[in-house]
Design a protein around this motif. Structure first.
Motif, PDB file in Angstrom:
ATOM      1  N   ILE A 155       0.849  -1.194   0.000  1.00 14.82           N
ATOM      2  CA  ILE A 155       0.000   0.000   0.000  1.00 14.82           C
ATOM      3  C   ILE A 155       0.879   1.236   0.000  1.00 14.82           C
ATOM      4  N   GLU A 156       0.606   2.149  -0.916  1.00 16.57           N
ATOM      5  CA  GLU A 156       1.285   3.437  -0.855  1.00 16.57           C
ATOM      6  C   GLU A 156       0.542   4.311   0.150  1.00 16.57           C
ATOM      7  N   GLN A 157       1.207   5.299   0.669  1.00 14.32           N
ATOM      8  CA  GLN A 157       0.591   6.145   1.688  1.00 14.32           C
ATOM      9  C   GLN A 157      -0.552   6.947   1.077  1.00 14.32           C
ATOM     10  N   THR A 158      -1.726   6.811   1.672  1.00 14.01           N
ATOM     11  CA  THR A 158      -2.918   7.496   1.210  1.00 14.01           C
ATOM     12  C   THR A 158      -3.497   8.296   2.361  1.00 14.01           C
ATOM     13  N   SER A 159      -3.834   9.550   2.095  1.00 16.45           N
ATOM     14  CA  SER A 159      -4.371  10.444   3.109  1.00 16.45           C
ATOM     15  C   SER A 159      -5.874  10.634   2.888  1.00 16.45           C
ATOM     16  N   PHE A 160      -6.643  10.541   3.965  1.00 17.89           N
ATOM     17  CA  PHE A 160      -8.085  10.756   3.920  1.00 17.89           C
ATOM     18  C   PHE A 160      -8.428  11.916   4.846  1.00 17.89           C
ATOM     19  N   THR A 161      -9.124  12.911   4.327  1.00 15.58           N
ATOM     20  CA  THR A 161      -9.562  14.067   5.101  1.00 15.58           C
ATOM     21  C   THR A 161     -11.034  13.887   5.448  1.00 15.58           C
ATOM     22  N   LEU A 162     -11.366  14.103   6.714  1.00 16.97           N
ATOM     23  CA  LEU A 162     -12.736  13.929   7.180  1.00 16.97           C
ATOM     24  C   LEU A 162     -13.418  15.278   7.373  1.00 16.97           C
ATOM     25  N   GLN A 163     -14.717  15.282   7.188  1.00 19.01           N
ATOM     26  CA  GLN A 163     -15.550  16.457   7.423  1.00 19.01           C
ATOM     27  C   GLN A 163     -16.781  16.004   8.214  1.00 19.01           C
ATOM     28  N   ALA A 164     -17.576  16.935   8.672  1.00 25.37           N
ATOM     29  CA  ALA A 164     -18.768  16.604   9.446  1.00 25.37           C
ATOM     30  C   ALA A 164     -19.760  15.850   8.569  1.00 25.37           C
ATOM     31  N   SER A 165     -20.388  14.824   9.133  1.00 24.98           N
ATOM     32  CA  SER A 165     -21.341  13.998   8.404  1.00 24.98           C
ATOM     33  C   SER A 165     -22.753  14.547   8.573  1.00 24.98           C
ATOM     34  N   ASN A 166     -23.381  14.924   7.473  1.00 27.20           N
ATOM     35  CA  ASN A 166     -24.753  15.416   7.516  1.00 27.20           C
ATOM     36  C   ASN A 166     -25.738  14.296   7.809  1.00 27.20           C
ATOM     37  N   VAL A 167     -25.446  13.081   7.342  1.00 34.57           N
ATOM     38  CA  VAL A 167     -26.327  11.943   7.590  1.00 34.57           C
ATOM     39  C   VAL A 167     -26.357  11.605   9.078  1.00 34.57           C
ATOM     40  N   TYR A 168     -25.195  11.537   9.694  1.00 29.28           N
ATOM     41  CA  TYR A 168     -25.112  11.220  11.126  1.00 29.28           C
ATOM     42  C   TYR A 168     -25.776  12.321  11.957  1.00 29.28           C
ATOM     43  N   LEU A 221     -20.660   3.006   5.491  1.00 30.44           N
ATOM     44  CA  LEU A 221     -20.016   3.182   6.788  1.00 30.44           C
ATOM     45  C   LEU A 221     -18.808   2.266   6.904  1.00 30.44           C
ATOM     46  N   VAL A 222     -17.731   2.784   7.504  1.00 35.29           N
ATOM     47  CA  VAL A 222     -16.554   1.985   7.837  1.00 35.29           C
ATOM     48  C   VAL A 222     -16.214   2.285   9.297  1.00 35.29           C
ATOM     49  N   VAL A 223     -16.010   1.227  10.094  1.00 34.73           N
ATOM     50  CA  VAL A 223     -15.615   1.371  11.485  1.00 34.73           C
ATOM     51  C   VAL A 223     -14.255   0.700  11.646  1.00 34.73           C
ATOM     52  N   ILE A 224     -13.255   1.487  12.067  1.00 36.14           N
ATOM     53  CA  ILE A 224     -11.891   1.006  12.227  1.00 36.14           C
ATOM     54  C   ILE A 224     -11.557   1.038  13.713  1.00 36.14           C
ATOM     55  N   GLN A 225     -11.121  -0.099  14.259  1.00 37.95           N
ATOM     56  CA  GLN A 225     -10.725  -0.182  15.660  1.00 37.95           C
ATOM     57  C   GLN A 225      -9.284   0.295  15.798  1.00 37.95           C
ATOM     58  N   LEU A 226      -9.061   1.322  16.611  1.00 42.76           N
ATOM     59  CA  LEU A 226      -7.742   1.877  16.883  1.00 42.76           C
ATOM     60  C   LEU A 226      -7.469   1.738  18.371  1.00 42.76           C
ATOM     61  N   ASP A 227      -6.713   0.741  18.752  1.00 42.26           N
ATOM     62  CA  ASP A 227      -6.436   0.426  20.154  1.00 42.26           C
ATOM     63  C   ASP A 227      -7.743   0.343  20.946  1.00 42.26           C
ATOM     64  N   LYS A 228      -8.033   1.356  21.772  1.00 37.11           N
ATOM     65  CA  LYS A 228      -9.233   1.306  22.615  1.00 37.11           C
ATOM     66  C   LYS A 228     -10.390   2.137  22.070  1.00 37.11           C
ATOM     67  N   CYS A 229     -10.199   2.857  20.983  1.00 35.81           N
ATOM     68  CA  CYS A 229     -11.270   3.677  20.431  1.00 35.81           C
ATOM     69  C   CYS A 229     -11.580   3.218  19.006  1.00 35.81           C
ATOM     70  N   LYS A 272     -20.077   7.710   4.735  1.00 36.40           N
ATOM     71  CA  LYS A 272     -19.849   7.935   3.308  1.00 36.40           C
ATOM     72  C   LYS A 272     -19.708   9.425   2.990  1.00 36.40           C
ATOM     73  N   ASP A 273     -20.542  10.261   3.595  1.00 36.51           N
ATOM     74  CA  ASP A 273     -20.492  11.688   3.283  1.00 36.51           C
ATOM     75  C   ASP A 273     -19.474  12.449   4.128  1.00 36.51           C
ATOM     76  N   SER A 274     -18.724  11.759   4.986  1.00 37.24           N
ATOM     77  CA  SER A 274     -17.726  12.458   5.791  1.00 37.24           C
ATOM     78  C   SER A 274     -16.319  12.378   5.196  1.00 37.24           C
ATOM     79  N   VAL A 275     -16.133  11.593   4.149  1.00 40.86           N
ATOM     80  CA  VAL A 275     -14.825  11.502   3.497  1.00 40.86           C
ATOM     81  C   VAL A 275     -14.743  12.612   2.461  1.00 40.86           C
ATOM     82  N   ALA A 276     -13.837  13.557   2.687  1.00 44.10           N
ATOM     83  CA  ALA A 276     -13.748  14.727   1.806  1.00 44.10           C
ATOM     84  C   ALA A 276     -12.782  14.509   0.646  1.00 44.10           C
ATOM     85  N   SER A 277     -11.691  13.810   0.893  1.00 44.35           N
ATOM     86  CA  SER A 277     -10.636  13.760  -0.117  1.00 44.35           C
ATOM     87  C   SER A 277     -10.747  12.580  -1.069  1.00 44.35           C
ATOM     88  N   HIS A 278     -11.324  11.478  -0.644  1.00 42.63           N
ATOM     89  CA  HIS A 278     -11.451  10.291  -1.483  1.00 42.63           C
ATOM     90  C   HIS A 278     -12.843   9.696  -1.299  1.00 42.63           C
TER      91      HIS A 278
END
Length: 134
Positions: free
Chosen positions: A2-15, A100-108, A114-120
């Protein structure tokens, strides 16, 4: 690989809309089916305070809200509103679908709508996470 890919998040209107709808239904049911005026007022106040607390999390206004995350070979790196970077070597996908995607990061958990991903797109994130596991 995997090459390094950056994802920018924004506020989700659906949520935000879903939480507003759930709080509105709860508020209406308190007043329609309530027995005591004082209990109704107390429950209404609790709902109002909870929505104000939740609104700051949904709209990503908290200092620890994740704004950007980078996905690469070594794991996942997050950058929050106060520009603090955290590196997670072990991240696991708990749930992924078209919306929706839920990623487990240690304890959080990092919840990405879908509408919160700004860059990709969310489908690109799903593909990258699926390829990273195999």
């Amino acid at each position: 690989m995997i090459e390094q890919t950056s994802f920018t998040l924004q506020a989700s209107n659906v949520y935000f809309g879903l939480s507003l709808m759930v709080h509105s239904v709860a508020f209406l049911s308190v007043w329609l089916y309530g027995v005591n005026v004082y209990i109704n007022l107390a429950l209404s106040l609790v709902l109002l305070v909870h929505f104000q607390y939740l609104k700051n999390h949904i709209l990503l206004k908290k200092p620890h809200s994740i704004r950007t995350f980078l996905l690469d070979e070594g794991g996942l790196t997050t950058i929050d509103n106060s520009n603090v970077q955290r590196r997670y070597a072990n991240s696991d996908t708990l749930h992924h679908s078209r919306f929706l995607v839920v990623i487990q990061l240690d304890k959080c958990a990092l919840v990405v709508f879908k509408d919160s991903v700004a860059s990709h797109s969310l489908s690109q994130l799903n593909r990258l996470l699926t390829n990273a596991r195999t």
